[in-house]
Design an enzyme around this catalytic site. Sequence first.
Site, PDB file in Angstrom:
ATOM      1  N   LYS A 566       1.069  -1.272  -0.043  1.00 39.78           N
ATOM      2  CA  LYS A 566      -0.095   0.088  -0.054  1.00 39.78           C
ATOM      3  C   LYS A 566       0.952   1.076   0.150  1.00 39.78           C
ATOM      4  O   LYS A 566       2.250   0.872   0.125  1.00 39.78           O
ATOM      5  CB  LYS A 566      -0.450   0.048   0.999  1.00 39.78           C
ATOM      6  CG  LYS A 566      -0.100  -0.785   2.420  1.00 39.78           C
ATOM      7  CD  LYS A 566      -1.494  -0.609   3.679  1.00 39.78           C
ATOM      8  CE  LYS A 566      -1.703  -1.673   3.753  1.00 39.78           C
ATOM      9  NZ  LYS A 566      -3.192  -1.099   3.153  1.00 39.78           N
ATOM     10  N   THR A 674      -8.693  -1.512   0.077  1.00 37.68           N
ATOM     11  CA  THR A 674      -8.851  -2.543  -1.116  1.00 37.68           C
ATOM     12  C   THR A 674      -8.545  -3.121  -1.163  1.00 37.68           C
ATOM     13  O   THR A 674      -8.932  -4.204  -1.344  1.00 37.68           O
ATOM     14  CB  THR A 674      -9.802  -1.253  -2.292  1.00 37.68           C
ATOM     15  OG1 THR A 674      -8.492  -0.627  -2.302  1.00 37.68           O
ATOM     16  CG2 THR A 674     -10.747  -0.772  -2.250  1.00 37.68           C
ATOM     17  N   LYS A 678      -8.379  -7.940  -2.057  1.00 40.51           N
ATOM     18  CA  LYS A 678      -7.852  -8.164  -3.124  1.00 40.51           C
ATOM     19  C   LYS A 678      -7.243  -9.627  -2.438  1.00 40.51           C
ATOM     20  O   LYS A 678      -7.329 -10.027  -2.989  1.00 40.51           O
ATOM     21  CB  LYS A 678      -6.907  -7.285  -3.686  1.00 40.51           C
ATOM     22  CG  LYS A 678      -7.311  -5.915  -4.434  1.00 40.51           C
ATOM     23  CD  LYS A 678      -6.072  -4.689  -4.625  1.00 40.51           C
ATOM     24  CE  LYS A 678      -6.947  -4.034  -5.423  1.00 40.51           C
ATOM     25  NZ  LYS A 678      -5.437  -2.994  -5.168  1.00 40.51           N
TER      26      LYS A 678
HETATM   27  C1  LIG Z   1      -5.211  -2.084  -4.268  1.00 43.48           C
HETATM   28  C2  LIG Z   1      -4.689  -0.814  -4.264  1.00 43.48           C
HETATM   29  C3  LIG Z   1      -4.484   0.138  -3.604  1.00 43.48           C
HETATM   30  C4  LIG Z   1      -4.634   0.041  -2.080  1.00 43.48           C
HETATM   31  O1  LIG Z   1      -4.563  -0.410  -1.069  1.00 43.48           O
HETATM   32  P1  LIG Z   1      -4.632   0.001   0.420  1.00 43.48           P
HETATM   33  O2  LIG Z   1      -4.190  -1.842   0.430  1.00 43.48           O
HETATM   34  O3  LIG Z   1      -6.356  -0.087   0.643  1.00 43.48           O
HETATM   35  O4  LIG Z   1      -5.020   1.009   0.301  1.00 43.48           O
HETATM   36  C5  LIG Z   1      -3.052   1.172  -3.873  1.00 43.48           C
HETATM   37  N1  LIG Z   1      -1.908   0.604  -4.833  1.00 43.48           N
HETATM   38  C6  LIG Z   1      -2.311  -0.888  -6.101  1.00 43.48           C
HETATM   39  C7  LIG Z   1      -1.201  -0.217  -7.008  1.00 43.48           C
HETATM   40  C8  LIG Z   1      -3.484  -1.101  -5.677  1.00 43.48           C
HETATM   41  O5  LIG Z   1      -3.601  -2.328  -6.465  1.00 43.48           O
END
Ligand SMILES: *Cc1c(COP(=O)(O)O)cnc(C)c1O
Length: 831
Positions: A566, A674, A678
């Site tokens: 993140k 998000t 995933k």
């Molecule tokens: C999903 C995603 C994020 C968001 O990640 P969080 O853990 O929700 O902050 C940030 N960067 C990329 C490349 C992502 O695919």
Amino acid sequence: MRRQAMSLVTDLIPDGAFHGVASRQSMKESILHHLRYTMVNLPQQATPRDWWLALSLAIRDRITDDMSATQIAHNRDNVRRVYYLSMEYLMGRMLINNAHNIGVYDAAKQAIEELGLDWEQVCDEEMDMGLGNGGLGRLAACFLDSLATLDLPAIGYGIYYEFGLFKQEFLHGRQVEHPDTWIKYGTPWDIIRPEYSQTIQYYGRVETVYDNAGNSRPVWLDTRSVMGVPFDIPVAGYGTKTVNFLRLWSSHSTEDFDLEEFNKGDYVEAVRSKAMGETISKVLYPNDQNANGKELRLVQQYFFVACSLADILRRFEKMNSDWTTLPEKAAIQLNDTHPAIAIVELTRILLDDKHLSWDTTWDIVTRTFAYTNHTLLPEALEKWSVGLFEKVLPRHLQLIYEINHRFMGKVVQHWPGRDDICRALSIIEEGDHKMIRMAHLAVIASHKVNGVAELHSQLLKSELFPYFDQFYPGKFTNKTNGITPRRWLLGCNPGLVQLFEQYGIDRDWPKNLERLRKLESFMDDEAFLDAFMTVKHQNKVHLAKIIKKECGIDVDPFALFDVQIKRLHEYKRQHLTLLNILTLYHRLLNGSDIDMVPRVFIFGAKAAPGYALAKNIIYAINRVANVINNDPRTKGKLKVIFLPNYRVTLASHIIPAADLSEQISTAGKEASGTGNMKLALNGAVTIGTMDGANVEILEEVGPDNIFIFGLNVDQVRALDSQGYHPYQYYQQDEELKGALDWLCSGHFTPNDPHAFDDIRHSLLAGGDPYKVMADYRAYMDCQQQVSDAYQDKTRWARMAVLNTARMGKFSSDRTIQEYADEIWQLPAHPV
Ligand SMILES: *Cc1c(COP(=O)(O)O)cnc(C)c1O
């Protein structure tokens, strides 16, 4: 120009409906055709990039007919549309996603293999379309995929940045940024549409003029102008003929830009200063969760909003004549406040250009807009200085004052004598430096305001906007975020997809994610649990190869893969993970945990280039990693990997290989997250705080299948009000003190013993605003429970499977259906 050349390519392709009959033979012919006539190359000397481009164009040909058909149907039926306005779209690569969505993935892969090529190597030629910072931009990309899949008429609008989010490298452990030149050699996925270019005005001044009858009216004059040229990116739905598009604006100087200099005979200077207009769409600002107040950023916002609105109104006027019906044809969703100037721009057009009354105008505006809030962090809430705003958009400033004046009148009626409430709700923040609060403007002008997870939406009402919530009962709602299962399972985890096939999971699971619940019926089927964990293991082997290639480090795929990916931010607390790592390392060296479960910590994170402490945390993790990874005394039980240049494509390799998902933000700070969804969807178990969508993941998977620790929001608030003393935690916890002192001892940076003073200061004397010290012990205890659970292979396998099985709620299809039903009143319109 390559981009235009490629737009013509479709004309060379023989007519024919490719849908359904997309055999690998026709795919192969199509690839060879493009290789020969577009790349002008022959198989024996084609480069991998030639093959990738030929393949992409072959797939594009199978999308564009449906794209035309979709747009013709939407126009013919004068449908209601949603317009999604976002400064960011983090699309990643498009090839595999498009191939899956239009149902030609197998044909394409087989065709490439029959041509004697390596599928992965060909796909690896594609640059990420990284026109976003993180979660907000990725959400927009997932939403486009779901909108098309659900046959909803939708157009995304944004900026065609020449440089997306910077490329990250580590130099002796420190982050270095390089420009992302994704568009340098063109992309097969865009279609230039010069015929829909828009010219917009900015800067200048406002004068009051009088007509014959003595009526005054404001005129905006002496403006500068700039042209927006749209590039369309097709967005194909999964298993449907709907193909929507994302329209991105590229800025160009208007021809008369420097007519004056031109007339003076200074041709070269006139052409040189023409380049000014090109800078607007040059580069994405790399700040996540932070508003920076720069003039160019304001210009970017107005540029894309004005072009988009002009385009929306042009489309409306083709089929409609009564402006009061605009809200029946157009729902505009604001992805955060970045496009909130659209509110004022629509007001200006209806009032000044279309000569509607204020009341009619304001009624149309408020029935058209809805606003999504993405954060409670004060530093991320956009405010523009009144002076700057007046310079760039003088007429818009007048209109904001008018909107505010009328709104304040109503607030006074509602709360007579309550100046405090007036001040709290005003769009204008008074003070030495007057500021415009864009969130207030967005709330006042929208018929719905939503947060992005239940907890966040509650806090929005109780903490950020309590008086607005009282003033506008029912305006505030929740729409919990989601992710598209097409990219985040179907596209990134082929091993698991094949397992679903073997175990008879309904094949429509990618558009019906609840189907995965059927996996729960195999909880006592040991062969299934084995097979599931074998897929996980193979994904870990694959990631280990990437780690070896990128970092030169060997990791053991049998170790627990502990993943934190993140943006780097204090509130996300990568430094809490670092304290865990230091503690485990210390235990290994002093022999107090010789039976430790082997772990590989895997980080991916970019820091905003101006965020010094975040960069310092990256440096600290890298230095500690370097010492640990080269210490034979760990006997390979502890490895720390920081993969450079975290982006969508890297995420798609890490996520299927993760055992443990770190979601450890300070409670109340992460709006949704998000990444958490995933990872859980791909069978990683979460260790997390009661924050954002973690709360709802807990509800879905149940307390036995997630590791929750630490302070909740109420406890964080209580600490703040009773006075928080991080030193107490430091003094009273020997391991914590040991870990932090060791980090700052110079052991990891012998040439610069004070390298991490700032981290120490922020955690102690600086007051530890994100409660790292307070949560440390609970985190360590919880991590011990994780290790214990991991040693029980069957128990862990069940947890992993149940996470995959119970993520149905977090499909972005569910999220978008809720927006369509409850905010947009938008029916599906299948083509
Ligand atoms: C999903 C995603 C994020 C968001 O990640 P969080 O853990 O929700 O902050 C940030 N960067 C990329 C490349 C992502 O695919």
